[in-house]
Design a protein around this motif. Structure first.
Motif, PDB file in Angstrom:
ATOM      1  N   GLY A 177     -11.252  14.867  65.906  1.00  0.00           N
ATOM      2  CA  GLY A 177     -10.111  14.147  65.354  1.00  0.00           C
ATOM      3  C   GLY A 177      -9.947  12.731  65.869  1.00  0.00           C
ATOM      4  O   GLY A 177      -8.827  12.216  65.948  1.00  0.00           O
ATOM      5  N   ASN A 178     -11.057  12.067  66.220  1.00  0.00           N
ATOM      6  CA  ASN A 178     -10.960  10.741  66.833  1.00  0.00           C
ATOM      7  C   ASN A 178     -10.581   9.634  65.867  1.00  0.00           C
ATOM      8  O   ASN A 178     -10.372   8.495  66.287  1.00  0.00           O
ATOM      9  CB  ASN A 178     -12.281  10.410  67.528  1.00  0.00           C
ATOM     10  N   LEU A 179     -10.488   9.940  64.573  1.00  0.00           N
ATOM     11  CA  LEU A 179      -9.991   8.945  63.627  1.00  0.00           C
ATOM     12  C   LEU A 179      -8.469   8.855  63.663  1.00  0.00           C
ATOM     13  O   LEU A 179      -7.888   7.928  63.102  1.00  0.00           O
ATOM     14  CB  LEU A 179     -10.436   9.284  62.192  1.00  0.00           C
ATOM     15  N   TYR A 180      -7.825   9.834  64.327  1.00  0.00           N
ATOM     16  CA  TYR A 180      -6.364   9.939  64.284  1.00  0.00           C
ATOM     17  C   TYR A 180      -5.780   9.830  65.679  1.00  0.00           C
ATOM     18  O   TYR A 180      -5.604  10.835  66.380  1.00  0.00           O
ATOM     19  CB  TYR A 180      -5.949  11.260  63.635  1.00  0.00           C
ATOM     20  N   ARG A 181      -5.433   8.624  66.074  1.00  0.00           N
ATOM     21  CA  ARG A 181      -4.850   8.450  67.409  1.00  0.00           C
ATOM     22  C   ARG A 181      -3.458   9.043  67.507  1.00  0.00           C
ATOM     23  O   ARG A 181      -2.986   9.344  68.604  1.00  0.00           O
ATOM     24  CB  ARG A 181      -4.793   6.946  67.746  1.00  0.00           C
ATOM     25  N   GLU A 182      -2.787   9.195  66.350  1.00  0.00           N
ATOM     26  CA  GLU A 182      -1.384   9.595  66.368  1.00  0.00           C
ATOM     27  C   GLU A 182      -1.179  11.093  66.535  1.00  0.00           C
ATOM     28  O   GLU A 182      -0.061  11.551  66.796  1.00  0.00           O
ATOM     29  CB  GLU A 182      -0.696   9.130  65.079  1.00  0.00           C
ATOM     30  N   ILE A 183      -2.241  11.907  66.375  1.00  0.00           N
ATOM     31  CA  ILE A 183      -2.055  13.354  66.466  1.00  0.00           C
ATOM     32  C   ILE A 183      -2.193  13.820  67.916  1.00  0.00           C
ATOM     33  O   ILE A 183      -2.701  13.100  68.775  1.00  0.00           O
ATOM     34  CB  ILE A 183      -3.024  14.116  65.537  1.00  0.00           C
ATOM     35  N   SER A 184      -1.751  15.031  68.178  1.00  0.00           N
ATOM     36  CA  SER A 184      -1.719  15.553  69.548  1.00  0.00           C
ATOM     37  C   SER A 184      -3.102  15.974  70.029  1.00  0.00           C
ATOM     38  O   SER A 184      -4.018  16.219  69.233  1.00  0.00           O
ATOM     39  CB  SER A 184      -0.785  16.762  69.611  1.00  0.00           C
ATOM     40  N   ASP A 185      -3.249  16.089  71.350  1.00  0.00           N
ATOM     41  CA  ASP A 185      -4.490  16.612  71.922  1.00  0.00           C
ATOM     42  C   ASP A 185      -4.772  18.016  71.395  1.00  0.00           C
ATOM     43  O   ASP A 185      -5.922  18.377  71.147  1.00  0.00           O
ATOM     44  CB  ASP A 185      -4.397  16.655  73.452  1.00  0.00           C
ATOM     45  N   GLU A 186      -3.716  18.797  71.222  1.00  0.00           N
ATOM     46  CA  GLU A 186      -3.882  20.169  70.727  1.00  0.00           C
ATOM     47  C   GLU A 186      -4.521  20.182  69.344  1.00  0.00           C
ATOM     48  O   GLU A 186      -5.442  20.972  69.080  1.00  0.00           O
ATOM     49  CB  GLU A 186      -2.518  20.875  70.686  1.00  0.00           C
ATOM     50  N   GLN A 187      -4.060  19.297  68.449  1.00  0.00           N
ATOM     51  CA  GLN A 187      -4.673  19.223  67.124  1.00  0.00           C
ATOM     52  C   GLN A 187      -6.128  18.770  67.210  1.00  0.00           C
ATOM     53  O   GLN A 187      -6.998  19.277  66.489  1.00  0.00           O
ATOM     54  CB  GLN A 187      -3.891  18.259  66.221  1.00  0.00           C
ATOM     55  N   VAL A 197     -18.617   3.697  60.652  1.00  0.00           N
ATOM     56  CA  VAL A 197     -17.890   2.805  61.556  1.00  0.00           C
ATOM     57  C   VAL A 197     -16.403   2.844  61.207  1.00  0.00           C
ATOM     58  O   VAL A 197     -16.025   2.693  60.042  1.00  0.00           O
ATOM     59  CB  VAL A 197     -18.410   1.356  61.474  1.00  0.00           C
ATOM     60  N   ILE A 198     -15.587   3.049  62.238  1.00  0.00           N
ATOM     61  CA  ILE A 198     -14.138   3.129  62.085  1.00  0.00           C
ATOM     62  C   ILE A 198     -13.500   1.979  62.845  1.00  0.00           C
ATOM     63  O   ILE A 198     -13.757   1.792  64.040  1.00  0.00           O
ATOM     64  CB  ILE A 198     -13.591   4.459  62.642  1.00  0.00           C
ATOM     65  N   PHE A 199     -12.672   1.198  62.156  1.00  0.00           N
ATOM     66  CA  PHE A 199     -11.901   0.149  62.796  1.00  0.00           C
ATOM     67  C   PHE A 199     -10.451   0.613  62.816  1.00  0.00           C
ATOM     68  O   PHE A 199      -9.793   0.666  61.767  1.00  0.00           O
ATOM     69  CB  PHE A 199     -12.041  -1.164  62.029  1.00  0.00           C
ATOM     70  N   HIS A 200      -9.976   0.971  64.002  1.00  0.00           N
ATOM     71  CA  HIS A 200      -8.625   1.523  64.088  1.00  0.00           C
ATOM     72  C   HIS A 200      -7.580   0.503  63.643  1.00  0.00           C
ATOM     73  O   HIS A 200      -7.814  -0.709  63.680  1.00  0.00           O
ATOM     74  CB  HIS A 200      -8.328   1.968  65.526  1.00  0.00           C
ATOM     75  N   GLY A 201      -6.438   1.013  63.226  1.00  0.00           N
ATOM     76  CA  GLY A 201      -5.354   0.157  62.788  1.00  0.00           C
ATOM     77  C   GLY A 201      -4.093   0.957  62.573  1.00  0.00           C
ATOM     78  O   GLY A 201      -4.082   2.191  62.726  1.00  0.00           O
ATOM     79  N   GLN A 210      -3.681  15.286  48.077  1.00  0.00           N
ATOM     80  CA  GLN A 210      -3.794  16.182  49.224  1.00  0.00           C
ATOM     81  C   GLN A 210      -2.452  16.842  49.493  1.00  0.00           C
ATOM     82  O   GLN A 210      -1.423  16.173  49.558  1.00  0.00           O
ATOM     83  CB  GLN A 210      -4.228  15.366  50.445  1.00  0.00           C
ATOM     84  N   GLN A 211      -2.474  18.161  49.649  1.00  0.00           N
ATOM     85  CA  GLN A 211      -1.237  18.844  50.010  1.00  0.00           C
ATOM     86  C   GLN A 211      -1.027  18.769  51.513  1.00  0.00           C
ATOM     87  O   GLN A 211      -1.982  18.784  52.292  1.00  0.00           O
ATOM     88  CB  GLN A 211      -1.276  20.299  49.558  1.00  0.00           C
ATOM     89  N   ILE A 212       0.229  18.670  51.928  1.00  0.00           N
ATOM     90  CA  ILE A 212       0.587  18.644  53.346  1.00  0.00           C
ATOM     91  C   ILE A 212       1.763  19.600  53.522  1.00  0.00           C
ATOM     92  O   ILE A 212       2.874  19.310  53.060  1.00  0.00           O
ATOM     93  CB  ILE A 212       0.991  17.234  53.807  1.00  0.00           C
ATOM     94  N   PRO A 213       1.565  20.757  54.146  1.00  0.00           N
ATOM     95  CA  PRO A 213       2.684  21.682  54.332  1.00  0.00           C
ATOM     96  C   PRO A 213       3.724  21.096  55.287  1.00  0.00           C
ATOM     97  O   PRO A 213       3.392  20.361  56.215  1.00  0.00           O
ATOM     98  CB  PRO A 213       2.016  22.929  54.924  1.00  0.00           C
ATOM     99  N   GLY A 214       5.002  21.411  55.026  1.00  0.00           N
ATOM    100  CA  GLY A 214       6.065  20.912  55.886  1.00  0.00           C
ATOM    101  C   GLY A 214       6.479  19.501  55.516  1.00  0.00           C
ATOM    102  O   GLY A 214       6.367  19.078  54.374  1.00  0.00           O
ATOM    103  N   ASP A 215       6.931  18.744  56.527  1.00  0.00           N
ATOM    104  CA  ASP A 215       7.441  17.402  56.265  1.00  0.00           C
ATOM    105  C   ASP A 215       6.869  16.355  57.208  1.00  0.00           C
ATOM    106  O   ASP A 215       7.454  15.284  57.395  1.00  0.00           O
ATOM    107  CB  ASP A 215       8.974  17.390  56.338  1.00  0.00           C
ATOM    108  N   ASP A 216       5.712  16.646  57.814  1.00  0.00           N
ATOM    109  CA  ASP A 216       5.077  15.709  58.740  1.00  0.00           C
ATOM    110  C   ASP A 216       3.803  15.155  58.105  1.00  0.00           C
ATOM    111  O   ASP A 216       2.778  15.839  58.049  1.00  0.00           O
ATOM    112  CB  ASP A 216       4.740  16.406  60.064  1.00  0.00           C
ATOM    113  N   PRO A 217       3.835  13.905  57.619  1.00  0.00           N
ATOM    114  CA  PRO A 217       2.652  13.360  56.939  1.00  0.00           C
ATOM    115  C   PRO A 217       1.469  13.100  57.861  1.00  0.00           C
ATOM    116  O   PRO A 217       0.366  12.843  57.380  1.00  0.00           O
ATOM    117  CB  PRO A 217       3.177  12.049  56.326  1.00  0.00           C
ATOM    118  N   THR A 218       1.680  13.163  59.187  1.00  0.00           N
ATOM    119  CA  THR A 218       0.561  12.978  60.126  1.00  0.00           C
ATOM    120  C   THR A 218      -0.159  14.282  60.435  1.00  0.00           C
ATOM    121  O   THR A 218      -1.157  14.281  61.154  1.00  0.00           O
ATOM    122  CB  THR A 218       1.041  12.354  61.452  1.00  0.00           C
ATOM    123  N   LEU A 219       0.322  15.408  59.898  1.00  0.00           N
ATOM    124  CA  LEU A 219      -0.282  16.706  60.186  1.00  0.00           C
ATOM    125  C   LEU A 219      -1.728  16.745  59.707  1.00  0.00           C
ATOM    126  O   LEU A 219      -2.041  16.346  58.592  1.00  0.00           O
ATOM    127  CB  LEU A 219       0.519  17.813  59.492  1.00  0.00           C
TER     128      LEU A 219
END
Length: 485
Positions: free
Chosen positions: A56-66, A287-291, A387-396
């Protein structure tokens, strides 16, 4: 396989995307009677995917657990679908304008490296991302300056060789050092579609109902389901013991037919296909350029394919994201309602003017960091979907399945690598109903068919061309992992 004392469940699966196709393949291998309903001509046609998120290294905003969960799920997915994987690494770069620094990423990377080592120690078959000590590698500016002088390598065999085109093309003044090379590979959706279809067609207990639209679902007092579907303008009804809703962003429509509660969002996204004929002789890593998502400086994703094709994401509202592309369901319906223009793109066609405009903006976004990429042209229509996202957290990013009614499963994967955990949860429910033996829980079934590489490649090419994409997108840049990285 089942014992004589087990009931042979009759399972209906609505939706032939990654979720529906995976669970159909899995249950079919276990000997259950499965019918898979898909409204399109071919399987795995939902929102695009191109990346195995092994950490999950493309997503800095998600938790270590995810991130840890994505690592394990991705390893399982690679083992189950090896023919879908493009064995090339990924480079992470932070722009000089970014609020963070590469050093802030290192604790998580080391956590993931240790977890990968633990998974290998538990089962040697998990060693599918190379050696754990090579899960990631840092590249200083001095090292990159040196690599810049190396000749291009047509087929990289180690980390340094993979970094040569990056060193020769990236603007060093626009990124922070060190750069990070890590073992998150590519995924080829056309090869996955081809391979899983061939597998399903070989299973005697699986029935594929393609070009079939489920129009009604009725729960019976016996606990089973009557499913009505339309095929070739004719309506049919069939009875099933268990129902699996894998209808993707339209899964709310099935929930509404059944009358269960839900909370979900749907997000329309697109990835753009470019062609860069002067990209050089060496294979590129991704190549990923974070932002910052949703801003003009949103993440840029540069995904290589054969023959100079590159798939592009720009997480801005002018490129991959849309101002009104994220919607939630209402109090009266489980189905979020996307604006009409998105549904027309999904069901009919993509406007040529918008294809050109957004692809050019994507090329411009990546050219900030790779100046010579400004020569690239539009390669084809975009890859796109909702894309479906269950719940109300778009970062899931990690979700699998829920069971809101008896004998009913609702698949809710966000990333394709979650499909096997989803299937395990469904199998656990089926064990409780007596359809399969407890001994099969979390044990990947031995595939009864060994797929032929030429057949997969040919079928993948046919699917790509039928969907009006270049045949090159159906191929991998690296066929198998045979290099040291």
């Amino acid at each position: 396989m089942m014992s004589d004392t087990e009931r042979k469940g009759n399972i209906a699966i609505i939706g032939g995307g990654v979720a529906g196709s995976t669970v159909a393949s899995y249950l079919g291998e276990l000997g259950l009677e499965v019918t898979l309903f898909e409204k399109e001509k071919s399987l795995v046609g939902g929102p695009p995917f191109c990346h195995l998120h092994a950490g999950g290294n493309l997503y800095r905003e998600i938790s270590d657990e995810q991130c840890l969960k994505l690592l394990k799920q991705s390893i399982d997915f690679l083992r189950f679908y090896p023919y879908s994987v493009d064995y090339r690494p990924t480079v992470i770069a932070l722009p000089v304008t970014d609020k963070s620094t590469p050093d802030t990423l290192l604790p998580r990377l080391e956590l993931l490296r240790r977890e990968y080592e633990t998974l290998i120690q538990a089962d040697e078959s998990n060693k599918v991302l190379g050696e754990s000590c090579e899960y990631y590698r840092l590249y200083s500016r001095k090292k990159m300056e040196a690599l810049k002088k190396y000749p291009a390598v047509p087929t990289p065999k180690n980390s340094d060789e993979w970094m040569i085109p990056v060193a020769q093309n990236i603007d060093f003044e626009k990124v922070q050092f060190p750069l990070i090379l890590l073992q998150e590979y590519g995924l080829n959706l056309f090869r996955l579609a081809a391979g899983v279809t061939l597998r399903l067609e070989s299973l005697k207990d699986v029935t594929l109902q393609r070009e079939s639209i489920v129009s009604n679902v009725q729960q019976k007092c016996t606990g089973g389901w009557d499913v009505t579907y339309v095929r070739n303008d004719q309506a049919y009804t069939a009875h099933f013991d268990y129902l699996i809703n894998a209808a993707g962003f339209r899964s709310g429509k099935i929930d509404d037919l059944i009358g269960v509660e839900c909370k979900r969002m749907v997000e329309f996204k697109a990835a753009y296909i470019s062609r860069w004929e002067n990209c050089g002789k060496s294979l590129w890593p991704e190549v990923i350029f974070h932002g910052e998502r949703g801003t003009p400086r949103g993440m840029g994703q540069f995904t290589p394919y054969p023959d100079g094709y590159f798939q592009l994401h720009g997480m801005t509202k002018e490129i991959t994201l849309y101002e009104d592309g994220l919607v939630a369901n209402s109090d009266v319906s489980c189905q979020p309602h996307l604006p009409k223009n998105f549904i027309e793109k999904i069901d009919k066609s993509w406007p040529k003017e918008e294809t050109v405009s957004r692809t050019q903006k994507a090329i411009g976004h990546l050219s900030q960091f790779i100046p010579s990429f400004s020569e690239a042209k539009v390669g084809s229509k975009p890859l796109f979907g909702a894309q479906q996202i269950p719940g109300d957290d778009p970062t899931l990013r990690v979700a699998e399945v829920s069971f809101p009614a008896p004998n009913y499963a609702r698949c809710e994967i966000v990333k394709v690598s979650s499909a096997l955990d989803m299937t395990d949860a469904i199998v656990k429910k089926l064990i409780g109903l007596g359809y399969v033996n407890e001994s099969v829980y979390k044990k990947r079934p031995e595939h009864s068919i060994r797929l032929d590489e030429k057949e997969i490649a040919g079928y993948a090419k046919n699917i790509a061309e039928a969907r009006e994409y270049p045949a090159s997108l159906s191929r991998r840049t690296v066929e198998k992992k045979n290099s040291t990285v």
